[in-house]
Design an enzyme around this catalytic site. Sequence first.
Site, short mmCIF file in Angstrom:
data_model
loop_
_atom_site.label_atom_id
_atom_site.label_comp_id
_atom_site.label_asym_id
_atom_site.label_seq_id
_atom_site.Cartn_x
_atom_site.Cartn_y
_atom_site.Cartn_z
N HIS A 114 0.84 -1.21 0.00
CA HIS A 114 0.00 0.00 0.00
C HIS A 114 0.87 1.25 0.00
CE1 HIS A 114 0.95 0.85 4.20
NE2 HIS A 114 0.73 -0.43 4.47
N ASP A 407 3.74 -4.51 3.95
CA ASP A 407 5.17 -4.80 4.03
C ASP A 407 5.42 -6.16 4.65
OD1 ASP A 407 4.29 -4.07 6.53
OD2 ASP A 407 5.78 -2.51 6.86
#
Length: 524
Positions: A114, A407
């Site tokens: 994102h 992540d």
Amino acid sequence: MSSSVRSQTSSCRAFVKMVSTVAAPLLFFFFISVNLIPTSPMMEERRVHGLDEGIRGALGKSRKRVFPVPHTQEPSPINEAYSYCNTPNRTEQAWEGHSPADYKLLSVQVMIRHGDRYPLYSIPKTKRPAIDCTLSPRRKPSHPLLKAFVDHMGQGGRAHWESPLGSVARLPTHSSCEMGELTQTGVVQHLRNGQLLHHAYRRHGLPPPDWSAQQVWVETTGKSRTLQSGLAFLYGFLPDFDWTKLTVRHQWSTLFCGSACDCPARNRYLEEEQRRQYQLRVADTNLERTYANMARTLGLPPRQLRAANPIDSMLCHLCHGLSFPCVPAADGGAGGCLTMAQFAVIRQQQLDDELDRRRVGLYRKYAVLAMYPYLNRTAAKMERVAKGGKAGRAGAEEVFTLSSAHDVTIAPLLSALGLGQAKFPRFAARIVFELWKSPPATQEQRRKRTGKGEKSKAKDGELFVRVLYNGEDVTFHTAFCHSHPRHGSQPLCPLKNFLTFVRRGMFSVVNATSYKEACYGRPG
């Protein structure tokens, strides 16, 4: 950057030089804490953030390096932090879509992190960073597609949404950002990413102009920041796409492991890795002294400050050019401002942790088991596309897949692929898997190969895979292709190398030959 931040940066240069004592030239990890990785696939918000403080190495040139460069100056933790922000204010060159002449691109699978987000934590007794999360083409950073993107999202009700995605906002809408909300910077980052790949693949006819619902696969976790990032990327990639042909699928786990998430051994490796992280952190006296000084400024117990994860909010201030938080002297606090020097100390410990992480190797074992389900799906899609083309069913399989993730998804994926030296996933990072087919071999080429005793499978063209990270071709750094001769007659990596690695080879790091054996200690 504001003048106050410049002042703080300048005043602590000497300090940063002193604390920048990393033993390796460039590192890719930024934030590591005890809550770094999910203890189970269904992650809490606190778990999802863990790696969110990751720092990517300095970019510098338009063709960026994603691996350490030998004999270079040790990186400044502050410079790496700015690179991690990935502010969309520069021209970027991408190497997606590049191949030898006459090769045919069959499919592309993309995983993104994102874009820029508001902090997940607030620092007690300080004001939250003042950031507007509504979207306005008049506010920087902007993008030529931003207004059209906002308008197009208003038609999203025509798409097919797997539960619970239909109830998730398709745009960030709060004038005062909510915790973890995607910012306008994050939207622009992925409009740029999508547009970049649109130009890279348009000349290859992928996806075809008349793409079908079966050819484009989009999946995301249930967080608004991943859903919105995925939609921004998709709009940049397929401007004004037809909502009625789109199904947006939900991945309940940040590991994108679908129905294959259960793996007891993975959880054990995770627990061991978390213990290693904790032991290294508590042994860092400089870090503990810095937390104590920060807590004294704010009038907080050090333990409460650590629990609030101040680096998350400080990074947001840095990325948006805001001064670090200040408080008046009150309620037992000495008062004052948090400083760039304190930020640098925390950064240094995170870099030191990454050195230790690679040395010990527990994270690699965790990563292999965490990302096998996703990699197995990736391999299976490539095989289906290849077989569909041979059987004359081209167009019936997914030629483009977009997975919008975190992540804590991309970092273990890099490690599982053997890309442990790669930079930590910055905001809006991307990993791309390309499937290529070579042109049919000529009679002369087949004759030469037969003469050398080679079995020729090239009558109809051979299959190859490329892996790219943030636009850089990293295929020959992967565990499955690092020994393949890149300057031979076929300068791409054979698909069979990737398939063998996923189905068996990747488990060698845990002394197993299958996912079942690795997870449960039983041959699969």
